[in-house]
Design an enzyme around this catalytic site. Structure first.
Site, PDB file in Angstrom:
ATOM      1  N   ASP A 158      13.604   1.083  13.920  1.00  0.00           N
ATOM      2  CA  ASP A 158      14.420   0.381  14.913  1.00  0.00           C
ATOM      3  C   ASP A 158      15.576   1.262  15.375  1.00  0.00           C
ATOM      4  O   ASP A 158      15.884   1.341  16.571  1.00  0.00           O
ATOM      5  CB  ASP A 158      14.975  -0.919  14.323  1.00  0.00           C
ATOM      6  CG  ASP A 158      13.880  -1.920  13.985  1.00  0.00           C
ATOM      7  OD1 ASP A 158      12.698  -1.587  14.154  1.00  0.00           O
ATOM      8  OD2 ASP A 158      14.220  -3.039  13.551  1.00  0.00           O
TER       9      ASP A 158
ATOM     10  N   GLY B 281       8.725   3.269  10.067  1.00  0.00           N
ATOM     11  CA  GLY B 281       9.870   4.113  10.382  1.00  0.00           C
ATOM     12  C   GLY B 281       9.571   5.593  10.262  1.00  0.00           C
ATOM     13  O   GLY B 281      10.108   6.406  11.030  1.00  0.00           O
TER      14      GLY B 281
ATOM     15  N   GLN C 245       2.235   3.417   3.798  1.00  0.00           N
ATOM     16  CA  GLN C 245       2.904   2.129   3.656  1.00  0.00           C
ATOM     17  C   GLN C 245       3.791   1.818   4.855  1.00  0.00           C
ATOM     18  O   GLN C 245       4.065   2.666   5.685  1.00  0.00           O
ATOM     19  CB  GLN C 245       3.761   2.127   2.387  1.00  0.00           C
ATOM     20  CG  GLN C 245       2.987   2.388   1.112  1.00  0.00           C
ATOM     21  CD  GLN C 245       3.895   2.543  -0.088  1.00  0.00           C
ATOM     22  OE1 GLN C 245       4.952   1.929  -0.190  1.00  0.00           O
ATOM     23  NE2 GLN C 245       3.477   3.390  -1.032  1.00  0.00           N
TER      24      GLN C 245
ATOM     25  N   LYS D 195       0.736  -4.107   8.211  1.00  0.00           N
ATOM     26  CA  LYS D 195       0.849  -2.919   9.054  1.00  0.00           C
ATOM     27  C   LYS D 195      -0.007  -1.762   8.535  1.00  0.00           C
ATOM     28  O   LYS D 195      -0.140  -0.738   9.222  1.00  0.00           O
ATOM     29  CB  LYS D 195       2.307  -2.448   9.118  1.00  0.00           C
ATOM     30  CG  LYS D 195       3.255  -3.420   9.799  1.00  0.00           C
ATOM     31  CD  LYS D 195       4.649  -2.818   9.862  1.00  0.00           C
ATOM     32  CE  LYS D 195       5.610  -3.719  10.609  1.00  0.00           C
ATOM     33  NZ  LYS D 195       6.957  -3.101  10.728  1.00  0.00           N
TER      34      LYS D 195
ATOM     35  N   CYS E 102      -1.549  -8.998  16.840  1.00  0.00           N
ATOM     36  CA  CYS E 102      -0.887 -10.284  16.610  1.00  0.00           C
ATOM     37  C   CYS E 102       0.637 -10.133  16.595  1.00  0.00           C
ATOM     38  O   CYS E 102       1.356 -11.084  16.907  1.00  0.00           O
ATOM     39  CB  CYS E 102      -1.384 -10.934  15.328  1.00  0.00           C
ATOM     40  SG  CYS E 102      -1.011 -10.017  13.819  1.00  0.00           S
TER      41      CYS E 102
END
Length: 407
Positions: free
Chosen positions: A124, A313, A235, A241, A353
């Site tokens: 983010d 990330g 991961q 994810k 989704c």
């Protein structure tokens, strides 16, 4: 502090979560800081517009200085008027006393101290950071960011001009929350899932620009690896994810090693468990996991032939490092993240989704097929052969092709 009156153009009813969030941000902002020259009348833009009004025959009009949209209009006395919106809006404030205008102010951050809360999610932060740079360049303001220990090494290396501070500075003119949120209208004017993450920073900071792509390097940091290598991260913040094709990572790693590459797993943790799902260091990969400083991770990615991962990330960090990214994700649509010509998604099974606004964003482990044979088919349906074809294409074309395609 005076009684608080919250207002919003959306006129939404506040639930308990919204109430707690607004109170927390008000506490973080502290007392209203800006003097107006009128006794008891103060204004600032720290986590939204805040106008403290003394007792008396006062009326206030709050609008958008560009569109003219009115957010609030009415009598206010001995109250603190506060917007629910915590992102950038070109506020126009007018205060009247006994029918005559006594104060007017338009938000102008030029050469002011502006504080950004960037959250603690790496992807983010990297998605909105180009807009922070563009914002500072446009307004020549002094930018400070709330200190996050995991981000500090990266800021020290890449953005030393933006100090990280423990609390809101006394001279802060404005403070904004920048992150990827679904809870409109407080932290975002729209559900963030409806906007590509590469554009959301512009929405939050009212910047109709396409900022320059980040190009981060860890100057002076050398991972001391002479052989060609590839970085992987299996991961993410949730197992939905991750890539769950049976033995998929094991097969890919074996092929990469046969092709002459070392394979370094750089996940923050050794494993991720959720329900019956377990994601760990794949067999054959070298263990470079751990919560290592991000400048160290950046240096490792700067030297990698490519990065292979999921919607996480570390994929964003690899992208910012200029490292070609092979992203495997059926949980998100390709428009959700940055563009990569090496995106892997199977459109022939249930997919995307995360970007489906019909899905409750707080409960979407596998919203349509959980508990059935089709559970996680967006991930399980991405085959090894498809992933390997993308990896081969990526390694054959190299960084120059990546730079050209991803300018």
């Amino acid at each position: 502090m005076k009684p608080i009156v919250f207002f919003s153009a959306a006129q939404n009813e506040m639930n308990e979560y919204h109430q707690a969030l607004l109170v927390r941000l008000m506490e973080k902002a502290g007392e209203v800081k800006g003097e107006t020259g009128i006794s008891g009348l103060r204004i600032d833009f720290n986590f939204g517009l805040r106008l403290e009004v003394p007792a008396g025959d006062f009326a206030v009009r709050v609008s958008d200085s560009e569109s003219g949209q009115v957010y609030f209009e009415g009598a206010v006395s001995n109250q603190l008027l506060a917007s629910m919106e915590k992102y950038y809006i070109p506020w126009q404030v007018e205060v009247y006393q006994s029918g005559s205008m006594v104060f007017a102010h338009r938000l102008d951050v030029t050469e002011q101290t502006v504080y950004f809360y960037l959250g603690n999610a790496l992807g983010d932060m990297l998605a909105v950071m180009p807009y922070v740079l563009a914002f500072q360049e446009k307004y020549h303001c002094r930018v400070v960011c709330e200190r996050q220990e995991n981000f500090a090494p990266l800021f020290d290396v890449c953005w030393p001009q933006f100090p990280m501070v423990e609390k809101l500075p006394e001279d802060a003119y404005a403070a904004f929350v920048l992150g990827i949120f679904q809870n409109a209208p407080i932290l975002s004017p729209t559900d963030a899932r409806s906007v590509p993450l590469t554009q959301l920073g512009g929405v939050l900071l009212h910047l109709p620009v396409v900022p320059r792509k980040l190009q981060l390097t860890a100057a002076g940091r050398n991972p001391l690896i002479e052989e060609p290598y590839v970085c992987i991260a299996t991961q993410a913040s949730g197992v939905n994810k991750c890539w769950h094709y049976p033995q998929g990572w094991k097969i890919i790693i074996k092929r990469l090693k046969q092709a002459g590459y070392r394979v370094l797993c750089i996940d923050g943790d050794r494993e991720l468990r959720q329900g019956s799902y377990h994601v760990g260091i794949p067999k054959g990969a070298e263990d470079y996991t751990g919560r290592r400083p991000l400048d160290e991770r950046l240096a490792l990615l700067n030297g990698a032939a490519c990065f292979i991962g999921v919607s996480s990330g570390l994929s964003w960090l690899a992208y910012a490092a200029g490292t070609p990214v092979v992203m495997i994700s059926g949980f998100t649509l390709p428009s959700n993240e940055f563009f990569t010509p090496y995106r892997v998604i199977n459109y022939q099974v249930c997919h995307g989704c995360h970007n489906d606004l019909r899905v409750d964003d707080k409960n979407y482990f596998c919203p349509y097929h959980q508990g059935t044979e089709r559970e996680m088919e967006c991930s399980k349906g991405i085959t090894v052969e498809y992933v390997w074809q993308k990896i081969k294409y990526c390694l054959e074309n190299g960084r120059e092709d990546w730079d050209e395609k991803c300018e």
